[in-house]
Structure formats: structure tokens, C-alpha cells
Design an enzyme around this catalytic site. Structure first.
Site, PDB file in Angstrom:
ATOM      1  N   LYS A  44      49.331 -13.637 -67.713  1.00  0.00           N
ATOM      2  CA  LYS A  44      49.708 -13.274 -66.351  1.00  0.00           C
ATOM      3  C   LYS A  44      50.751 -14.250 -65.806  1.00  0.00           C
ATOM      4  O   LYS A  44      50.936 -15.353 -66.339  1.00  0.00           O
ATOM      5  CB  LYS A  44      48.474 -13.276 -65.445  1.00  0.00           C
ATOM      6  CG  LYS A  44      47.825 -14.642 -65.258  1.00  0.00           C
ATOM      7  CD  LYS A  44      46.620 -14.558 -64.344  1.00  0.00           C
ATOM      8  CE  LYS A  44      45.994 -15.944 -64.148  1.00  0.00           C
ATOM      9  NZ  LYS A  44      44.867 -15.910 -63.210  1.00  0.00           N
ATOM     10  N   ARG A 145      34.967 -13.638 -55.116  1.00  0.00           N
ATOM     11  CA  ARG A 145      36.337 -13.128 -55.040  1.00  0.00           C
ATOM     12  C   ARG A 145      36.268 -11.661 -55.452  1.00  0.00           C
ATOM     13  O   ARG A 145      35.599 -10.870 -54.780  1.00  0.00           O
ATOM     14  CB  ARG A 145      37.228 -13.971 -55.967  1.00  0.00           C
ATOM     15  CG  ARG A 145      38.624 -14.225 -55.471  1.00  0.00           C
ATOM     16  CD  ARG A 145      39.336 -15.272 -56.292  1.00  0.00           C
ATOM     17  NE  ARG A 145      39.388 -14.937 -57.726  1.00  0.00           N
ATOM     18  CZ  ARG A 145      39.982 -15.700 -58.638  1.00  0.00           C
ATOM     19  NH1 ARG A 145      40.546 -16.846 -58.286  1.00  0.00           N
ATOM     20  NH2 ARG A 145      40.005 -15.336 -59.909  1.00  0.00           N
ATOM     21  N   TYR A 280      67.275 -36.093 -47.384  1.00  0.00           N
ATOM     22  CA  TYR A 280      66.914 -35.711 -46.019  1.00  0.00           C
ATOM     23  C   TYR A 280      65.879 -36.644 -45.410  1.00  0.00           C
ATOM     24  O   TYR A 280      64.889 -36.991 -46.039  1.00  0.00           O
ATOM     25  CB  TYR A 280      66.360 -34.282 -46.002  1.00  0.00           C
ATOM     26  CG  TYR A 280      67.368 -33.222 -46.324  1.00  0.00           C
ATOM     27  CD1 TYR A 280      68.547 -33.098 -45.597  1.00  0.00           C
ATOM     28  CD2 TYR A 280      67.141 -32.319 -47.356  1.00  0.00           C
ATOM     29  CE1 TYR A 280      69.465 -32.115 -45.894  1.00  0.00           C
ATOM     30  CE2 TYR A 280      68.050 -31.325 -47.666  1.00  0.00           C
ATOM     31  CZ  TYR A 280      69.216 -31.230 -46.919  1.00  0.00           C
ATOM     32  OH  TYR A 280      70.135 -30.242 -47.218  1.00  0.00           O
ATOM     33  N   MET A 328      66.222 -28.368 -51.870  1.00  0.00           N
ATOM     34  CA  MET A 328      66.119 -27.049 -52.473  1.00  0.00           C
ATOM     35  C   MET A 328      66.683 -27.010 -53.892  1.00  0.00           C
ATOM     36  O   MET A 328      66.105 -26.368 -54.772  1.00  0.00           O
ATOM     37  CB  MET A 328      66.843 -26.011 -51.608  1.00  0.00           C
ATOM     38  CG  MET A 328      66.727 -24.585 -52.145  1.00  0.00           C
ATOM     39  SD  MET A 328      67.546 -23.359 -51.128  1.00  0.00           S
ATOM     40  CE  MET A 328      66.448 -23.312 -49.703  1.00  0.00           C
TER      41      MET A 328
END
Length: 392
Positions: A44, A145, A280, A328
Site C-alpha cells: 500500500k 478502527r 527562515y 519547501m
């Protein structure tokens, strides 16, 4: 030259190198842990970021007889590939109303059912397809779940499934569940869930269900709880050589080898004075005159921002640490005056035997689990496959 071969030699910004020999060896090691059960390789989420189709083929070559996916779209893509043997079983378990039930039935995919709405939809699709569905009933034994609750709900679903089987609309091929805490050694819920699973299986079989497989063991249970193996073990993260829990042991402790190595080319090296802010927010300020290296990957590529000022990187044979914020598309490391050439390889993580950090090191730096580190590596990072052909 194949696309993979071209990528292997190209000067890429970044690459995730996937060692398919490691995938095959890991599957063999897991089969040895559960010698009396069949093995499902869970592929998956693009094989936890490693590439579903190449890893599925490698796992099957090593003896996996089942492949597992979360979504039906993932399962259908495996069947559409055409390079997997027809006898390999494919199962998917994350369904929502209106899903592609008929397509899954026609592709011979085992579908999981946890509630009556799903049983109703799959039987309707079987009528439309003119062939029986392969259905596995999922029991909620304590994870809370997916899965059907024990008691009246389970009795109703088992009864409805048997009625549909008698009508020729489905075949109940499996009974299954999933552990909540198998990665926590000694957690009392593991024994409690095993007891509940045995009870729910016994009820279903007492009513006439004759499953091909019963299964509850995930990677940690496969490695540590042989009493949970039943007919099939579902191995996910361990197939890719990542330990399901550092408390259980390292990959090497279980005979596993991490299959992914993530690296990037150093894009820039420059001299800066002491007191120079970096990235940053200036959360890192150089303590003295130094050199900075720019690594051209960031959170858009899956490098976790939570590992700002903490993530380890091997550059020039030395461990460096992310200096300041992960942005990013890039982050910076303080090279301490060293001056590697632009283009030198910076290794974020790999198996660790070359001195590089591992996915577990990044998980510790980011306050998460190694599953997330490998799975989140984005599509901007090319996957480059090595040892594609099985030898011996």
C-alpha cells in the site's frame, strides 16, 4: 539503456535508491519467521514509498503469495500490471460507499467487508458481474478502527455472508483482524485481541464459514508472536527492512536490511561569517566563521519540517545536522569549514552500514516513526532501482 539505468547514472538533484535484493532478502527472512504460514507483502501507499510494482514483483520472486493494499485503486493497478503471476492473490481493505466493487470482483481481488453496507454493495456488484466476489470478513478485536464489532453485529454479518454464499454471490475466503499494540512488547491488548479473534473465528466457523485464510499478524507480530501467525502473516514495513519498533529491535536484529537510500546533490557551498542567520526565522545562527552547504530537498519532497535543526545528513564522510528550518525545497547544513564540491552526494538516510543515518535516526529527529519517514518521500524524488534481477 532502460529508464532506471539512465537515472542511475544521471546527475540527479535527488534520488531514492531502492535495493530490490534487500526486499527479496527481507521477504525470505520473514518467511523463515513464519514457516507454517503464507506471507502477504503489503504494498500500500506505493509500497511505503518504495514503488509498488517493482517491490511487489521482488516480493513474489522471494515467495510472497499474497499482496496487500489499502485502496481498491492500488489493488487494480497491481492486476493491470500484467507482470505478476495469475496465482498471486491480491487483497484490499479500505472501502467507501460506491467503490469499484465490480471492477475488483472481475479482477479477482479479495475485498474486505466490515459492515452490512459493504456486504450489500459487494453482493449487488457480484450480481451485476455474474460471478461471485471473493470476500474477507474483518473483525474488530480491539483496535477500534475498521472491522465488525463482536456479538450481534458479527453474528448478523456472518449470517448474511453465508446466505450470500449459498446464493452463489460470494465466497468467504478469509477471516481477519488487526493488532493495536503488537509493536509494544508485553502489551496486554495483544493477548486480549488474540483471544477475541479466536472466539470470533470459532463462531464464524461454527456457523459454516470455511475460510481459506485466517490472519491477524502484522510485521511486529510476525517477528515476535508466532502464536499469532495462523494461516497468513501480513508484513508491511518489515518487507522494506525497517524495524516496526525500535523497542523490538533494530532491522539487523531481525535479519532485515533497509531497502531505501535517500540522497541529494550538494547545490552550493559558501563561506559565511559568525553571527550569520540561516534559513527562515534565523533559528540557527552560525557560531563562528564557517561554510554552509545547500541541500536541494525539502518538505515538498517529504523531508519532515519537524526535523528542522535536528535531521542528520552524511556529507563528506561526516554527520552534519540540518541548520535551521527545513524549507519547501531545500535546507542548509553547517559544514564547519569543510568545502565539498557542488554535486557531492549528501545522504539523508540508508541502511547505515556506510556510516550514513537511517530512517530511524530521522524518525527520532522528527518525533515520529520510521514508517512515516520512508512513506512520505514525494514524487519529485525519482526512484532508482538496483538489483532488479534476481540472481542465484
Amino acid at each position: 539503456m532502460t529508464e532506471t539505468a539512465a537515472l542511475r547514472t544521471a546527475p540527479l538533484r535527488a534520488r531514492a535508491e531502492i535495493d530490490l535484493a534487500a526486499v527479496r532478502a527481507n521477504v525470505r527472512a520473514l518467511r523463515a519467521r513464519a514457516p507454517h504460514a503464507a506471507l502477504m507483502a503489503v504494498v500500500k501507499s506505493d509500497a511505503y514509498g518504495h514503488g509498488a510494482l517493482p517491490c511487489a514483483r521482488a516480493a513474489v520472486e522471494a515467495g510472497a503469495t499474497w499482496l496487500g493494499t489499502a485502496t481498491p485503486e492500488e489493488a487494480l493497478a497491481l492486476r493491470a500490471d500484467g507482470r505478476l503471476p495469475d496465482e498471486v492473490r491480491v487483497m484490499c481493505w479500505l472501502w467507501t460507499p460506491g467503490g469499484p466493487w465490480r471492477e475488483a470482483i472481475e479482477a479477482r481481488i479479495d475485498v474486505s467487508v466490515s459492515d452490512m453496507w459493504a456486504l450489500d454493495e459487494v453482493t449487488a456488484a457480484a450480481r451485476a458481474a455474474g460471478r461471485p466476489a471473493r470476500v474477507q470478513l474483518k473483525a474488530d478485536t480491539g483496535l477500534g478502527r475498521g472491522g465488525c464489532q463482536p456479538g450481534d453485529d458479527w453474528a448478523a454479518m456472518v449470517g448474511a455472508a453465508l446466505a450470500a454464499e449459498r446464493a452463489g454471490l460470494l465466497r468467504v475466503t478469509g477471516l481477519w483482524s488487526h493488532f493495536a499494540c503488537a509493536d509494544e512488547p508485553g502489551h496486554p491488548s495483544v493477548d486480549a485481541q488474540l483471544d477475541r479473534f479466536r472466539e470470533m473465528v470459532a463462531y464464524a466457523e461454527g456457523q459454516g464459514v470455511r475460510p481459506e485464510v485466517r490472519h491477524i499478524a502484522n510485521s511486529p507480530a510476525t517477528l515476535t508472536r508466532p502464536d499469532s501467525h495462523f494461516d497468513l502473516v501480513r508484513t508491511g514495513i518489515a518487507v522494506y527492512g525497517v524495524s516496526p519498533s525500535p523497542e523490538l529491535g533494530s532491522p539487523a536484529d531481525f535479519g532485515l536490511r533497509p531497502a531505501m537510500t535517500l540522497s541529494a546533490s550538494v547545490a552550493l557551498v559558501k563561506h559565511v561569517p559568525g553571527g550569520h542567520g540561516v534559513s527562515y526565522g534565523h533559528h540557527y545562527v552560525t557560531p563562528g566563521e564557517t561554510t554552509l552547504g545547500l541541500i536541494p530537498v525539502g518538505y515538498a519532497d517529504g523531508v519532515p519540517r519537524h526535523a528542522s535543526s535536528a535531521g542528520p545528513v552524511l556529507v563528506g564522510g561526516k554527520w552534519r545536522t540540518v541548520a535551521g528550518r527545513v524549507a519547501m525545497d531545500q535546507f542548509v547544513v553547517d559544514l564547519g569549514g569543510d568545502e565539498p564540491e557542488p554535486g557531492e552526494r549528501a545522504v539523508l538516510f540508508g541502511p547505515g552500514d556506510g556510516g550514513e543515518p537511517t530512517a530511524e535516526d530521522w524518525a527520532q529527529a522528527a518525533g515520529t516513526i520510521a514508517y512515516e519517514i520512508v512513506t512520505r518521500i514525494g514524487t519529485r524524488v525519482p526512484r532508482v532501482y538496483v538489483n532488479e534481477r534476481q540472481t542465484g
